[in-house]
Design a protein around this motif. Structure first.
Motif, PDB file in Angstrom:
ATOM      1  N   ALA A  39       0.810  -1.103   0.072  1.00  0.00           N
ATOM      2  CA  ALA A  39      -0.078   0.010   0.063  1.00  0.00           C
ATOM      3  C   ALA A  39       0.762   1.209  -0.035  1.00  0.00           C
ATOM      4  CB  ALA A  39      -0.930  -0.041   1.221  1.00  0.00           C
ATOM      5  N   GLU A  40       1.944   1.370   0.661  1.00  0.00           N
ATOM      6  CA  GLU A  40       2.732   2.387   0.959  1.00  0.00           C
ATOM      7  C   GLU A  40       3.452   2.466  -0.805  1.00  0.00           C
ATOM      8  OE1 GLU A  40       2.656   4.572   3.014  1.00  0.00           O
ATOM      9  OE2 GLU A  40       2.305   3.395   5.066  1.00  0.00           O
ATOM     10  N   LYS A  41       3.965   1.572  -1.236  1.00  0.00           N
ATOM     11  CA  LYS A  41       4.440   1.551  -2.646  1.00  0.00           C
ATOM     12  C   LYS A  41       3.503   2.363  -3.440  1.00  0.00           C
ATOM     13  CE  LYS A  41       5.297  -2.266  -4.749  1.00  0.00           C
ATOM     14  NZ  LYS A  41       5.897  -3.596  -4.961  1.00  0.00           N
ATOM     15  N   GLU A  83       7.480  10.872   1.037  1.00  0.00           N
ATOM     16  CA  GLU A  83       7.015  10.685   2.595  1.00  0.00           C
ATOM     17  C   GLU A  83       6.395   9.098   2.300  1.00  0.00           C
ATOM     18  OE1 GLU A  83       3.974  11.859   5.758  1.00  0.00           O
ATOM     19  OE2 GLU A  83       4.284  13.130   4.463  1.00  0.00           O
ATOM     20  N   GLU A  84       5.477   8.763   1.264  1.00  0.00           N
ATOM     21  CA  GLU A  84       5.152   7.492   1.158  1.00  0.00           C
ATOM     22  C   GLU A  84       6.258   6.430   1.069  1.00  0.00           C
ATOM     23  OE1 GLU A  84       2.476   7.288   2.696  1.00  0.00           O
ATOM     24  OE2 GLU A  84       0.775   8.464   1.412  1.00  0.00           O
ATOM     25  N   MET A  85       7.379   6.729   0.282  1.00  0.00           N
ATOM     26  CA  MET A  85       8.536   5.758   0.108  1.00  0.00           C
ATOM     27  C   MET A  85       9.160   5.656   1.182  1.00  0.00           C
ATOM     28  SD  MET A  85       9.682   3.715  -2.250  1.00  0.00           S
ATOM     29  CE  MET A  85       8.982   4.016  -3.642  1.00  0.00           C
ATOM     30  N   ASN A  86       9.383   6.650   2.124  1.00  0.00           N
ATOM     31  CA  ASN A  86      10.042   6.460   3.412  1.00  0.00           C
ATOM     32  C   ASN A  86       9.271   5.503   4.129  1.00  0.00           C
ATOM     33  OD1 ASN A  86      11.878   7.126   5.230  1.00  0.00           O
ATOM     34  ND2 ASN A  86      10.667   8.528   6.260  1.00  0.00           N
ATOM     35  N   HIS A  87       7.735   5.670   4.437  1.00  0.00           N
ATOM     36  CA  HIS A  87       6.965   4.439   4.843  1.00  0.00           C
ATOM     37  C   HIS A  87       7.087   3.264   4.398  1.00  0.00           C
ATOM     38  CE1 HIS A  87       3.673   7.776   6.001  1.00  0.00           C
ATOM     39  NE2 HIS A  87       4.813   7.984   6.750  1.00  0.00           N
ATOM     40  N   PHE A  88       7.348   3.070   3.369  1.00  0.00           N
ATOM     41  CA  PHE A  88       7.780   1.822   2.500  1.00  0.00           C
ATOM     42  C   PHE A  88       9.084   1.215   2.999  1.00  0.00           C
ATOM     43  CE2 PHE A  88       9.742  -0.517  -0.925  1.00  0.00           C
ATOM     44  CZ  PHE A  88       8.914  -1.538  -0.883  1.00  0.00           C
ATOM     45  N   SER A 113       0.165  10.626  10.111  1.00  0.00           N
ATOM     46  CA  SER A 113       0.842  11.106   8.932  1.00  0.00           C
ATOM     47  C   SER A 113      -0.408  11.197   7.693  1.00  0.00           C
ATOM     48  CB  SER A 113       2.011  10.518   8.311  1.00  0.00           C
ATOM     49  OG  SER A 113       1.780   9.294   7.864  1.00  0.00           O
ATOM     50  N   GLU A 114      -1.113   9.898   7.960  1.00  0.00           N
ATOM     51  CA  GLU A 114      -2.460   9.608   7.209  1.00  0.00           C
ATOM     52  C   GLU A 114      -3.384  10.756   7.452  1.00  0.00           C
ATOM     53  OE1 GLU A 114      -1.349   8.003   4.772  1.00  0.00           O
ATOM     54  OE2 GLU A 114      -0.492   6.061   5.347  1.00  0.00           O
ATOM     55  N   ALA A 115      -3.649  11.336   8.467  1.00  0.00           N
ATOM     56  CA  ALA A 115      -4.449  12.244   8.808  1.00  0.00           C
ATOM     57  C   ALA A 115      -4.023  13.360   7.978  1.00  0.00           C
ATOM     58  CB  ALA A 115      -4.462  12.453  10.353  1.00  0.00           C
ATOM     59  N   ARG A 116      -2.532  13.837   8.012  1.00  0.00           N
ATOM     60  CA  ARG A 116      -2.264  14.882   7.239  1.00  0.00           C
ATOM     61  C   ARG A 116      -2.433  14.961   5.797  1.00  0.00           C
ATOM     62  NH1 ARG A 116       2.344  14.544  10.396  1.00  0.00           N
ATOM     63  NH2 ARG A 116       3.387  13.531   8.661  1.00  0.00           N
ATOM     64  N   HIS A 117      -2.148  13.764   5.415  1.00  0.00           N
ATOM     65  CA  HIS A 117      -2.543  13.481   3.922  1.00  0.00           C
ATOM     66  C   HIS A 117      -4.000  13.623   3.445  1.00  0.00           C
ATOM     67  CE1 HIS A 117       1.448  10.377   4.129  1.00  0.00           C
ATOM     68  NE2 HIS A 117       1.620  11.956   4.281  1.00  0.00           N
ATOM     69  N   HIS A 118      -4.935  13.081   4.288  1.00  0.00           N
ATOM     70  CA  HIS A 118      -6.288  13.433   3.669  1.00  0.00           C
ATOM     71  C   HIS A 118      -6.565  14.877   3.681  1.00  0.00           C
ATOM     72  CE1 HIS A 118      -8.892  13.567   7.617  1.00  0.00           C
ATOM     73  NE2 HIS A 118      -9.486  14.151   6.797  1.00  0.00           N
TER      74      HIS A 118
HETATM   75 FE   LIG Z   1       1.893   6.236   4.118  1.00  0.00          FE
END
Ligand SMILES: [Fe+2]
Ligand SMILES: [Fe+2]
Length: 190
Positions: free
Chosen positions: A30-32, A61-66, A144-149
């Protein structure tokens, strides 16, 4: 910023905890995909600097989560699973209309909803996990997902009038509630 129309029951997190290694594999995928989605957004709209810069940051940021998720997986001796279609994402993408204006607003608002759902569910995972580094990790992911939305809603408001955003968002939230409520529980985000 907005409320989802379907609330995930707490039992869902028990299914995740029952096979946490599989959940991690799904989370990594999902992060990828989230990072890839941000790349496709900034490639599609080179003439929208605000969107491009926001999406470049998001992709990183998402790649860093990955990177963080695969590190946890490797510590546990597990690896990425082969890519498979996420039924939830697939169903949501079908709601995206053609036409330049419709396509942009729908992509932004479906992304906002996906992030909001991720925020809700990662929050449930964090709540269900015992105290420790894994729980802390999921709390950070939830924030971080809260910020993204919020970011996706702000971008939508940048390019479209508030009434258009609100009415389309309400429609998509209705559809999303119907989609997610019909999906069986799995050790996966959706
Ligand atoms: Fe993420
Ligand atoms: Fe995200």
């Amino acid at each position: 910023m907005f409320q989802l129309y379907y609330k995930t029951p707490k039992d869902w997190a028990q299914v995740v905890l029952s096979d946490f290694n599989r959940f991690l594999q799904d989370h990594a995928a999902a992060e990828k995909k989230a990072s890839g989605m941000a790349v496709s957004m900034f490639s599609h709209y080179p003439d929208k600097p605000l969107l491009v810069e926001a999406m470049v940051n998001l992709a990183l940021e998402e790649m860093n989560h990955f990177r963080q998720v695969i590190r946890i997986m490797h510590e546990r001796g597990i690896y990425q699973a082969p890519d498979e279609k996420d039924p939830y994402i697939h169903a949501l993408r079908k709601l995206i209309r053609r036409g330049p204006e419709e396509y942009l607003i729908d992509r932004l608002l479906t992304a906002a909803i996906i992030e909001a759902r991720g925020c809700e569910r990662f929050g449930l995972v964090a709540e269900a996990l015992p105290a420790g580094s894994l729980q802390t990790f999921y709390k950070v992911i939830t924030e971080s997902e809260a910020r993204h939305h919020e970011l996706f809603v702000e971008l939508a408001l940048e390019y479209f009038p508030r009434e258009a955003v609100e009415s389309r968002l309400a429609h998509l939230l209705n559809e999303e509630a119907r989609i997610i409520a019909a999906l069986p529980y799995r050790p996966a985000l959706h």
